[in-house]
Structure formats: C-alpha cells, structure tokens
Design an enzyme around this catalytic site. Structure first.
Site, mmCIF file in Angstrom:
data_model
loop_
_atom_site.group_PDB
_atom_site.id
_atom_site.type_symbol
_atom_site.label_atom_id
_atom_site.label_comp_id
_atom_site.label_asym_id
_atom_site.label_seq_id
_atom_site.Cartn_x
_atom_site.Cartn_y
_atom_site.Cartn_z
ATOM 1 N N GLN A 92 5.173 4.910 47.004
ATOM 2 C CA GLN A 92 5.142 4.111 45.775
ATOM 3 C C GLN A 92 4.062 4.655 44.846
ATOM 4 O OE1 GLN A 92 5.410 -0.364 46.933
ATOM 5 N NE2 GLN A 92 4.745 0.713 48.764
ATOM 6 N N ASP A 95 0.288 9.177 42.170
ATOM 7 C CA ASP A 95 -0.856 10.077 42.034
ATOM 8 C C ASP A 95 -0.597 11.528 42.444
ATOM 9 O OD1 ASP A 95 -0.910 9.935 44.892
ATOM 10 O OD2 ASP A 95 -2.375 8.299 44.857
ATOM 11 N N HIS A 110 8.203 5.268 42.346
ATOM 12 C CA HIS A 110 7.636 4.690 41.126
ATOM 13 C C HIS A 110 7.207 5.758 40.117
ATOM 14 C CE1 HIS A 110 6.686 0.671 43.389
ATOM 15 N NE2 HIS A 110 7.952 0.803 43.081
ATOM 16 N N CYS A 121 15.424 10.470 24.193
ATOM 17 C CA CYS A 121 16.382 11.399 24.819
ATOM 18 C C CYS A 121 16.048 11.652 26.296
ATOM 19 C CB CYS A 121 16.425 12.718 24.050
ATOM 20 S SG CYS A 121 14.958 13.740 24.247
HETATM 21 C C1 BJW Z 1 -5.355 0.376 52.996
HETATM 22 C C2 BJW Z 1 -6.571 1.031 52.867
HETATM 23 C C3 BJW Z 1 -6.793 2.157 53.689
HETATM 24 C C4 BJW Z 1 -6.516 -0.594 51.444
HETATM 25 N N1 BJW Z 1 -5.847 2.529 54.559
HETATM 26 N N2 BJW Z 1 -4.446 0.769 53.865
HETATM 27 C C5 BJW Z 1 12.828 -9.485 44.429
HETATM 28 C C6 BJW Z 1 12.081 -10.646 44.476
HETATM 29 C C7 BJW Z 1 11.129 -10.925 43.478
HETATM 30 C C8 BJW Z 1 10.907 -10.028 42.440
HETATM 31 C C9 BJW Z 1 11.640 -8.885 42.405
HETATM 32 C C10 BJW Z 1 12.597 -8.622 43.382
HETATM 33 N N3 BJW Z 1 13.145 -7.431 43.107
HETATM 34 C C11 BJW Z 1 12.551 -6.925 42.003
HETATM 35 C C12 BJW Z 1 11.654 -7.809 41.532
HETATM 36 C C13 BJW Z 1 10.771 -7.620 40.351
HETATM 37 C C14 BJW Z 1 9.622 -6.691 40.603
HETATM 38 C C15 BJW Z 1 8.837 -7.144 41.823
HETATM 39 O O1 BJW Z 1 8.938 -6.619 42.903
HETATM 40 N N4 BJW Z 1 7.977 -8.128 41.664
HETATM 41 C C16 BJW Z 1 7.162 -8.616 42.783
HETATM 42 C C17 BJW Z 1 5.686 -8.372 42.482
HETATM 43 C C18 BJW Z 1 7.486 -10.042 43.060
HETATM 44 N N5 BJW Z 1 10.117 -5.327 40.790
HETATM 45 C C19 BJW Z 1 10.406 -4.522 39.783
HETATM 46 O O2 BJW Z 1 10.294 -4.890 38.624
HETATM 47 C C20 BJW Z 1 10.915 -3.148 40.133
HETATM 48 N N6 BJW Z 1 12.094 -2.861 39.425
HETATM 49 C C21 BJW Z 1 13.271 -3.392 39.738
HETATM 50 O O3 BJW Z 1 13.383 -4.178 40.662
HETATM 51 O O4 BJW Z 1 14.320 -2.973 38.950
HETATM 52 C C22 BJW Z 1 15.504 -3.755 38.958
HETATM 53 C C23 BJW Z 1 15.294 -4.831 37.931
HETATM 54 C C24 BJW Z 1 15.278 -4.474 36.629
HETATM 55 C C25 BJW Z 1 15.099 -5.465 35.672
HETATM 56 C C26 BJW Z 1 14.876 -6.785 36.073
HETATM 57 C C27 BJW Z 1 14.868 -7.123 37.419
HETATM 58 C C28 BJW Z 1 15.086 -6.122 38.370
HETATM 59 C C29 BJW Z 1 9.938 -2.070 39.684
HETATM 60 C C30 BJW Z 1 8.625 -2.190 40.350
HETATM 61 C C31 BJW Z 1 7.677 -1.130 39.816
HETATM 62 C C32 BJW Z 1 6.268 -1.404 40.276
HETATM 63 N N7 BJW Z 1 5.390 -0.556 39.616
HETATM 64 C C33 BJW Z 1 3.990 -0.552 39.956
HETATM 65 C C34 BJW Z 1 3.202 0.015 38.764
HETATM 66 C C35 BJW Z 1 3.467 1.505 38.588
HETATM 67 C C36 BJW Z 1 2.749 2.038 37.429
HETATM 68 C C37 BJW Z 1 1.243 1.895 37.603
HETATM 69 O O5 BJW Z 1 0.685 2.523 38.511
HETATM 70 O O6 BJW Z 1 0.642 1.160 36.822
HETATM 71 O O7 BJW Z 1 3.764 0.223 41.118
HETATM 72 S S1 BJW Z 1 3.350 -2.135 40.438
HETATM 73 C C38 BJW Z 1 2.190 -1.550 41.606
HETATM 74 O O8 BJW Z 1 2.514 -2.157 42.883
HETATM 75 C C39 BJW Z 1 2.478 -0.049 41.736
HETATM 76 C C40 BJW Z 1 2.543 0.117 43.231
HETATM 77 O O9 BJW Z 1 3.327 1.248 43.557
HETATM 78 C C41 BJW Z 1 3.156 -1.178 43.691
HETATM 79 C C42 BJW Z 1 2.929 -1.489 45.146
HETATM 80 O O10 BJW Z 1 1.576 -1.711 45.404
HETATM 81 P P1 BJW Z 1 0.947 -1.152 46.753
HETATM 82 O O11 BJW Z 1 1.096 0.310 46.802
HETATM 83 O O12 BJW Z 1 1.490 -1.915 47.889
HETATM 84 O O13 BJW Z 1 -0.613 -1.440 46.529
HETATM 85 P P2 BJW Z 1 -1.471 -2.778 46.749
HETATM 86 O O14 BJW Z 1 -2.716 -2.622 45.971
HETATM 87 O O15 BJW Z 1 -0.658 -3.980 46.493
HETATM 88 O O16 BJW Z 1 -1.812 -2.786 48.302
HETATM 89 C C43 BJW Z 1 -2.690 -1.838 48.883
HETATM 90 C C44 BJW Z 1 -2.693 -2.056 50.379
HETATM 91 O O17 BJW Z 1 -3.444 -1.033 50.988
HETATM 92 C C45 BJW Z 1 -3.315 -3.391 50.823
HETATM 93 O O18 BJW Z 1 -2.439 -4.017 51.751
HETATM 94 C C46 BJW Z 1 -4.620 -2.985 51.498
HETATM 95 O O19 BJW Z 1 -4.977 -3.825 52.580
HETATM 96 C C47 BJW Z 1 -4.272 -1.605 51.985
HETATM 97 N N8 BJW Z 1 -5.416 -0.683 52.162
HETATM 98 N N9 BJW Z 1 -7.346 0.389 51.942
HETATM 99 C C48 BJW Z 1 -4.737 1.797 54.661
HETATM 100 N N10 BJW Z 1 -7.980 2.851 53.629
HETATM 101 ZN ZN ZN Z 2 13.322 13.210 22.809
#
Ligand code: BJW
Ligand code: ZN
Length: 229
Positions: A92, A95, A110, A121
C-alpha cells in the site's frame, strides 16, 4: 515456510517506519498537515478543490523521503523472492522502498509518489527523486498534473487489486506486515487468503482488526523480525 511453494505479502506504512517514513495512524495520533487530517488532504475532493495544496503536501513528503533508505525488512522480503516458487508482493506504500531494496514486480495498489499523471489525458511522468518540488507542473496537453497516487474515494490502478486477490486466494502462506488493515479494498487481501486456506501471519507491534483471524501474530518491528524469519 519450509513447505510453502507460494507466498503472498501485503505491506503497509509500518514496514517503512524504521526507514524514517511516518505512518498514517501510528504513534497514537493521526497525521495532520497544515490543520488538515491526512484523509482530507489525501482525497479526490481535494484534488478538485485545491490541487496546489495537494502538491505542497506531496512535495513535502517527497522531501522527507529523500533522507530514507530501505531497511532490513524491505531487504528480507527482497531476498525471499528467489526462495519460493512464487512470491507476490502487494504494497500500500507509495514510497518505492521495496523496489529500492531489490524486489521485482511489486504491486503498488496505492500508486507511487515519484510519479505524476495528467488530470486530463492521464499521461504519466516519472519524477526525479532528487528534484523537489515536482516537475513538470503541466502536461504536454496543457492540463495540470497530479500525484499518481490513489486517494480516498478513488479507484485502484486497473488490475492491481485483482492480481493481489488472485495471489491471496492461491498462496500457502500470507503475510500482513506493518498495516493497520483499515483501508479497503487492500485489507480484503489477508481475509481472502485466510478464507482460501492460507496460513495467515501478521507482523506488527500492535493488534489490528485482523489479529483474531491470524494463525500467528508476531508482535514486534518488521525490521527486527523479518530478517530472523
Ligand atoms: C509497524 C511498525 C514497524 C508501526 N514494523 N509494523 C469498505 C468499507 C468502508 C469504506 C470503504 C470500503 N471500501 C472502500 C471504502 C472507502 C475507502 C476506505 O477504505 N475507507 C476506510 C478508511 C474505512 N477506500 C477507498 O477510498 C479506496 N478506493 C476505493 O475503494 O475505490 C472504490 C470506490 C470509489 C469511490 C467511492 C467508493 C469506493 C482507496 C483507498 C486509498 C487510500 N489511500 C491512502 C493515501 C495514499 C496517498 C497518501 O499517501 O497520502 O493510502 S490512505 C493511507 O492508508 C495510505 C495507506 O496506504 C493506507 C493504509 O495505511 P497503512 O499502510 O495500514 O498505515 P497505518 O498508518 O494505518 O498503519 C501502520 C501500521 O504499522 C500500524 O498498525 C502500526 O502498528 C504498524 N507499525 N511501526 C511493523 N516498525
Ligand atoms: Zn495531458
């Protein structure tokens, strides 16, 4: 792992934490940028409303990344790719650190922070890592470019999730590493793997909503635990 032919992996921000990349939801707080929660600024709506502000946020993060290198967790996974008949790595993270560590065919569900895309385009531009702020600012067709990352409310790159889901459904072991497993559809992948009979392993210092479904939860830092595996 000795008996596994096929391995699936989903990684999240936590795997890059030890490289110095801030997580989104870690550390007891939620990332805030200039008074905005990250899920407000990292949203499709914000690209429409205030693209320069979105660029400011992503250029800031590209600046932070200039100081970050892959860590032992990224390198351990890169080493695994030659030890199994099949290994599918879905991240996800935007980087690029898995590729930096030598992983091939990384599925970046992502997007990638070092790439931009025309809002009209869809032409893509690879940005120079050393060059912050971003360049170009405008596409050859005259329209503005935006970061090629998947924001809230946006679709994932075509085929990326499907490839991950296919691997999750057919692997022997599935690892979910450094992700809070809150964001969909990526968070479906470990669920699919478990339902399809894979041995599900979580690597995370904290519990996640997936913990109760896991066959094994390794509580600790990815950079310390993965090299041991
Ligand atoms: C360690 C550590 C160490 C710390 N070692 N571990 C179903 C239900 C409800 C909602 C939805 C659903 N389906 C879709 C949705 C909507 C939405 C969604 O999921 N919302 C939820 C929050 C509820 N999803 C979307 O919108 C997605 N699109 C989609 O579904 O398209 C269809 C659609 C279209 C139109 C309408 C509706 C549907 C797209 C999601 C895109 C997410 N993008 C982001 C931002 C990217 C750009 C940016 O960087 O700014 O991606 S959000 C952010 O969260 C980023 C990450 O990839 C993503 C996940 O986070 P991640 O990687 O899990 O990080 P953290 O910080 O949450 O957790 C870190 C973890 O590491 C922790 O657990 C720590 O404990 C651990 N840790 N140190 C190991 N050393
Ligand atoms: Zn263009």
């Amino acid at each position: 792992m000795d008996r596994a032919n096929s391995v699936g992996i989903l990684t999240g921000a936590g795997i890059s934490a030890e490289s110095g990349v801030p997580t989104f939801r870690g550390g007891g707080g939620t990332a805030i940028w200039k008074g905005m929660r990250f899920d407000q600024i990292s949203s499709a709506e914000m690209v429409r409303r205030d693209l320069p502000a979105v660029w400011e946020w992503f250029d800031y993060r590209r600046g932070v990344l200039q100081e970050c290198e892959p860590n032992p967790a990224h390198r351990a996974i890169a080493n695994w790719q030659d030890r199994f008949e099949s290994l599918t790595l879905v991240t996800q993270n935007i980087d690029g650190l898995h590729r930096g560590a030598g992983s091939r065919d990384v599925i970046e569900v992502h997007g990638n922070i070092h790439r931009s895309r025309c809002v009209s385009c869809s032409k893509m531009f690879q940005m120079d890592r050393a060059c912050v702020p971003h360049d170009p600012d405008t596409c050859v067709c005259g329209s503005p470019v935006r970061p090629d990352v998947v924001l809230f409310g946006e679709m994932l790159p075509e085929g990326a999730y499907e490839k991950g889901a296919e691997a999750a459904a057919s692997c022997d072991v599935f690892f979910t590493i450094g992700t809070s497993a809150l964001v969909y559809p990526a968070a479906m992948l470990p669920e699919i793997a478990k339902r399809s009979g894979a041995f599900l392993v979580e690597v995370n210092p904290e519990e996640t909503p997936l913990t109760s479904s896991c066959d094994l939860s390794l509580r600790g830092k990815a950079g310390e635990l993965l090299p041991l595996l």
